[in-house]
Design a protein around this motif. Sequence first.
Motif, short mmCIF file in Angstrom:
data_model
loop_
_atom_site.label_atom_id
_atom_site.label_comp_id
_atom_site.label_asym_id
_atom_site.label_seq_id
_atom_site.Cartn_x
_atom_site.Cartn_y
_atom_site.Cartn_z
N LEU A 257 0.83 -1.21 0.00
CA LEU A 257 0.00 0.00 0.00
C LEU A 257 0.86 1.26 0.00
CD1 LEU A 257 -2.88 -0.99 2.46
CD2 LEU A 257 -3.07 -0.60 -0.01
N ARG A 258 1.99 1.20 0.70
CA ARG A 258 2.91 2.34 0.71
C ARG A 258 3.39 2.62 -0.72
NH1 ARG A 258 6.93 0.44 3.89
NH2 ARG A 258 5.80 1.02 5.80
N VAL A 259 3.73 1.55 -1.45
CA VAL A 259 4.16 1.69 -2.84
C VAL A 259 3.00 2.22 -3.68
CG1 VAL A 259 4.92 0.44 -4.90
CG2 VAL A 259 5.92 -0.11 -2.67
N GLN A 260 1.82 1.66 -3.47
CA GLN A 260 0.68 2.04 -4.29
C GLN A 260 0.34 3.53 -4.11
OE1 GLN A 260 -2.69 -0.54 -3.87
NE2 GLN A 260 -4.04 0.74 -5.13
N PHE A 261 0.29 3.99 -2.86
CA PHE A 261 -0.07 5.40 -2.63
C PHE A 261 1.06 6.35 -3.08
CE2 PHE A 261 -3.54 3.83 0.00
CZ PHE A 261 -4.54 4.74 -0.31
N THR A 262 2.29 5.90 -2.95
CA THR A 262 3.40 6.72 -3.43
C THR A 262 3.30 6.94 -4.93
OG1 THR A 262 4.83 5.92 -1.65
CG2 THR A 262 5.90 6.92 -3.56
N VAL A 263 3.04 5.85 -5.67
CA VAL A 263 2.89 5.95 -7.12
C VAL A 263 1.66 6.79 -7.46
CG1 VAL A 263 2.48 4.66 -9.26
CG2 VAL A 263 4.08 3.76 -7.55
N LEU A 264 0.55 6.56 -6.71
CA LEU A 264 -0.68 7.31 -6.98
C LEU A 264 -0.46 8.82 -6.82
CD1 LEU A 264 -3.72 7.49 -7.50
CD2 LEU A 264 -4.09 7.06 -5.05
N MET A 265 0.20 9.18 -5.73
CA MET A 265 0.42 10.61 -5.49
C MET A 265 1.36 11.20 -6.54
SD MET A 265 0.62 10.55 -1.34
CE MET A 265 1.09 12.25 -1.23
N ALA B 176 -0.64 8.30 -20.82
CA ALA B 176 0.72 7.82 -20.59
C ALA B 176 1.14 8.05 -19.14
CB ALA B 176 1.69 8.52 -21.54
N ILE B 177 0.70 9.16 -18.54
CA ILE B 177 1.03 9.45 -17.13
C ILE B 177 0.27 8.50 -16.21
CG2 ILE B 177 0.90 11.19 -15.32
CD1 ILE B 177 1.17 13.34 -17.50
N ALA B 178 -1.04 8.34 -16.46
CA ALA B 178 -1.87 7.50 -15.59
C ALA B 178 -1.49 6.02 -15.67
CB ALA B 178 -3.34 7.69 -15.94
N ASP B 179 -0.94 5.62 -16.81
CA ASP B 179 -0.56 4.21 -16.95
C ASP B 179 0.50 3.78 -15.95
OD1 ASP B 179 -2.35 3.58 -18.88
OD2 ASP B 179 -0.97 3.77 -20.59
N GLU B 180 1.27 4.73 -15.43
CA GLU B 180 2.24 4.37 -14.39
C GLU B 180 1.52 3.76 -13.19
OE1 GLU B 180 4.94 7.48 -13.23
OE2 GLU B 180 4.92 8.39 -15.24
N TYR B 181 0.37 4.35 -12.83
CA TYR B 181 -0.38 3.83 -11.69
C TYR B 181 -1.04 2.49 -12.02
CZ TYR B 181 -3.90 3.38 -8.02
OH TYR B 181 -4.68 2.90 -7.00
N PHE B 182 -1.68 2.44 -13.20
CA PHE B 182 -2.37 1.20 -13.57
C PHE B 182 -1.39 0.03 -13.73
CE2 PHE B 182 -5.60 4.32 -15.27
CZ PHE B 182 -6.56 4.02 -14.30
N SER B 183 -0.19 0.32 -14.18
CA SER B 183 0.83 -0.74 -14.27
C SER B 183 1.24 -1.19 -12.87
CB SER B 183 2.05 -0.24 -15.03
OG SER B 183 1.72 0.07 -16.36
N ALA B 184 1.33 -0.26 -11.95
CA ALA B 184 1.75 -0.59 -10.58
C ALA B 184 0.74 -1.47 -9.86
CB ALA B 184 1.99 0.69 -9.79
N HIS C 180 1.98 -8.44 -12.14
CA HIS C 180 3.31 -7.90 -12.40
C HIS C 180 3.59 -6.57 -11.71
CE1 HIS C 180 3.36 -10.99 -15.47
NE2 HIS C 180 2.29 -10.46 -16.03
N GLY C 181 2.56 -5.90 -11.18
CA GLY C 181 2.73 -4.55 -10.67
C GLY C 181 3.54 -4.47 -9.39
N ALA C 182 4.23 -3.33 -9.22
CA ALA C 182 5.06 -3.11 -8.03
C ALA C 182 4.23 -3.03 -6.76
CB ALA C 182 5.87 -1.83 -8.21
N ALA C 183 2.96 -2.64 -6.88
CA ALA C 183 2.11 -2.51 -5.69
C ALA C 183 1.61 -3.83 -5.15
CB ALA C 183 0.92 -1.60 -6.00
N TYR C 184 1.98 -4.92 -5.78
CA TYR C 184 1.61 -6.27 -5.29
C TYR C 184 2.83 -7.14 -5.07
CZ TYR C 184 -3.41 -5.64 -6.02
OH TYR C 184 -4.71 -5.22 -5.91
#
Length: 793
Positions: free
Chosen positions: A486-494, A560-568, A573-577
């Motif tokens: 979640l820390r990774v997910q919110f960091t990427v989201l912000m 292209a910017i939002a895809d960073e979050y959706f990829s995470a 494969h995402g970093a948030a998992y």
Amino acid sequence: MQAKILDIVPIPFPPPAPETLISFAPFVNYLKKRKEQSDCHKSKFFSYVIEEFEKNPELLGEVKPADVEQYANQMQLIYLSLSPMVEDEENHFWGLSLPMRPVLMYTTNALYRFAQDMMADKVASDQIPGTLEELAKEKLEYSYSFILERLYGMTNFLNRYFIHSVVDRKTGLTKYYKQKLDTRFIDIATTRPLPELNLATLKSKINDSRDVLPLLQELLPLDMFRFTGFGIASIEEVTPQYALENIKGLLLDHSSLKEDDYYTRFTDSLKSLIGSTDVEFGALPFLEVNGRPVFIDGACFNSVLINSAKEHASGEKSYASLAEEYAKKPKVTFIRDIAEEDEGRHEMIRALKVAGVRSFAMLPVFFNNALVGAVEVYSKKPGILNEALLSQLEPAMPLLSQLLKNTIDQFNDSVEKVIKEKFTAVQPSVQWKFNEVAWHYLQNEHQPQSRKETEDIVFEDVYPLYGAVDIRNSTVERNQALRKDLRVQFTVLMTVLEKLRKVTGFGLLDEKIFVSQQWLNKIEKDNSVFNQEIKLNEFLENDMVPFLLQFIDNQPELTAIADEYFSAINEKHGAAYENRRALESSMTTVISSVNNYFEMLKDEIQQAYPCYFEKFRTDGVEYDIYIGQSITPNKPYSNIYLKNLRLMQLTSMAAIARYSHSLLPFLSRKVETTQLIFIHSHPIDIRFRKDEKRFDVEGAYNIRYHIIKKRIDKVNIKDTRERLTQPNKIALVYFNQKEADEYISYIRYLQGEKLLNNDLEYLELEELQGVSGLKALRVGVNLSAEEKAPAVS
């Protein structure tokens, strides 16, 4: 024609042997009778033959074998009298033999060559004593069959023919020939009165020559008989019939043969049937699951199509497409020359060319009018396969259909077995009870007042053994992994929200950044955030995701910017998992290994004494074992089986602790196991719950056992906050010291074997809801010890 002595099977009669004399008097007497019954033309010929023999009166007495060669003309007259006039001697297997002995004295050229080849093969094969015994037995059977028929009127009692095998030097195939002996011109005389035989006794033993032959030798010793005359030997090739009989035998004896040996013998029999070693065979049974064709290694016997496809890693796909296509239009497919066919016409042509096949045929196989598969017939030599050769397979098609049907049935049985063993409560140890209840239900179903419900399935007075292997602090580990993700997910989201605000200056993005920061602060500082998981998920899934998708709609630069979050947040494969994936992967590795160990243990304990073994998959593996006389009524029960099982239980827990510890270097996240045993010395009753399709305890006292075992996994040591279960240790929970004493003796034994450490603890446990007075033993596992399982009684 050949007037030479040739002993086909040089095996003497076992003593006491009968007397055998060559004489042509029975033949002359036979002709004299036929002369009176025949037309004038035959009568004149018979008179001529009789006259030629009477010119040599010594032929009507005893003739020595060595003297037969002098009377070749008379032997030729016998051949002309008994064989069709147009018969070709070069192809007709016919000859005269000594009475009741496989010794030829006058033969056609064809039979003479065959006999020489057969004897050469027998010498070359260096016959083993067992084969000689069989030949001697056949000789006895034939002699007594003749005696019983001629003197007692009993026909078809024992073997009346011999089967000889000869290797064809041209093809290398083994061919089979039946040797018959015409006994019309053999007289039997006895040297003493014939005894009366109890024919009922003989007939009762007709199927067991091991009993009837010694009995006949005792009642009718062969030295009381004299055989006078000669026999007419004839040979008939029975290779096709024998090949079919071999195939029938293989179908009946499949389970006793290895798969490779089974298939080799099967194809050898087919090659003998068609008379060629240049032809190969493959079988394609059409296996289905839920109406779809499926592929499994080992089911497609030497299929050239599947083997060629497997080399290109497409065996399953090729099988499925081939089976599906062929099932729609099953027909005989014959390609005389693959080399002349266009590869682009069909994928099958290309696969056959790659395999070096020159001619190919596929024959549909039906069982009770239902398609069960296909048989491949192919050759890698040109000009071998043709329609005439394929037609020779016709007699074998019913047997091939049975082979494919058996394969399909075995596959379906295997599927049922997996379902039964892995997904239902009906294990082999209790299958008998379910069979019995089902049979009673079927019996009552057609009665006037049939029972609508099946009987209850209850096993009384069985001893329970409970064990659990759990991942230590699995909830804590999951929370930690979730916090990191979640820390990774919110960091990427912000980060993404900041970039979008910078590009667009959209005011609502500030509010989203503010709310996201609040959630991130809670995750960093407050464990209670996990109690608000619903709200958290609602914010992420129902607020942020729709907002972002709507905000970037039809705007490529923002996408292209939002895809960073959706990829995470991609679960695979995402970093948030990443942390949760690593934890789940490690836990799955450990639990699967433990589960596999228990599968092997289940098979091992059944060898000692059948019992019921049930596993439950949680964050670890729990199991219940029930053993007792009611589960296995046909095998006497003793407490030694229970003691043996308890020792195996303790030993297996030590082995699991060592094995799970050895996995640590290979895990992406360090997870450790704890081992727990609940000792219960009193028998209980278990009942099959029809609604839940599983066994459960029965009665108030027994239910208390069930409640206790479910509450002790997180119990603490009395007056402490220390959890009883710890990594690298085995915890054993009990009520009374008497219950623990038996396990203490096993612990001492395993300590002596260096499997457990010398650190046994005696502990009192905190009170649980409705449960007090619990005690425990705890002992460390020697992690460096080699696994040493106890012997199974």
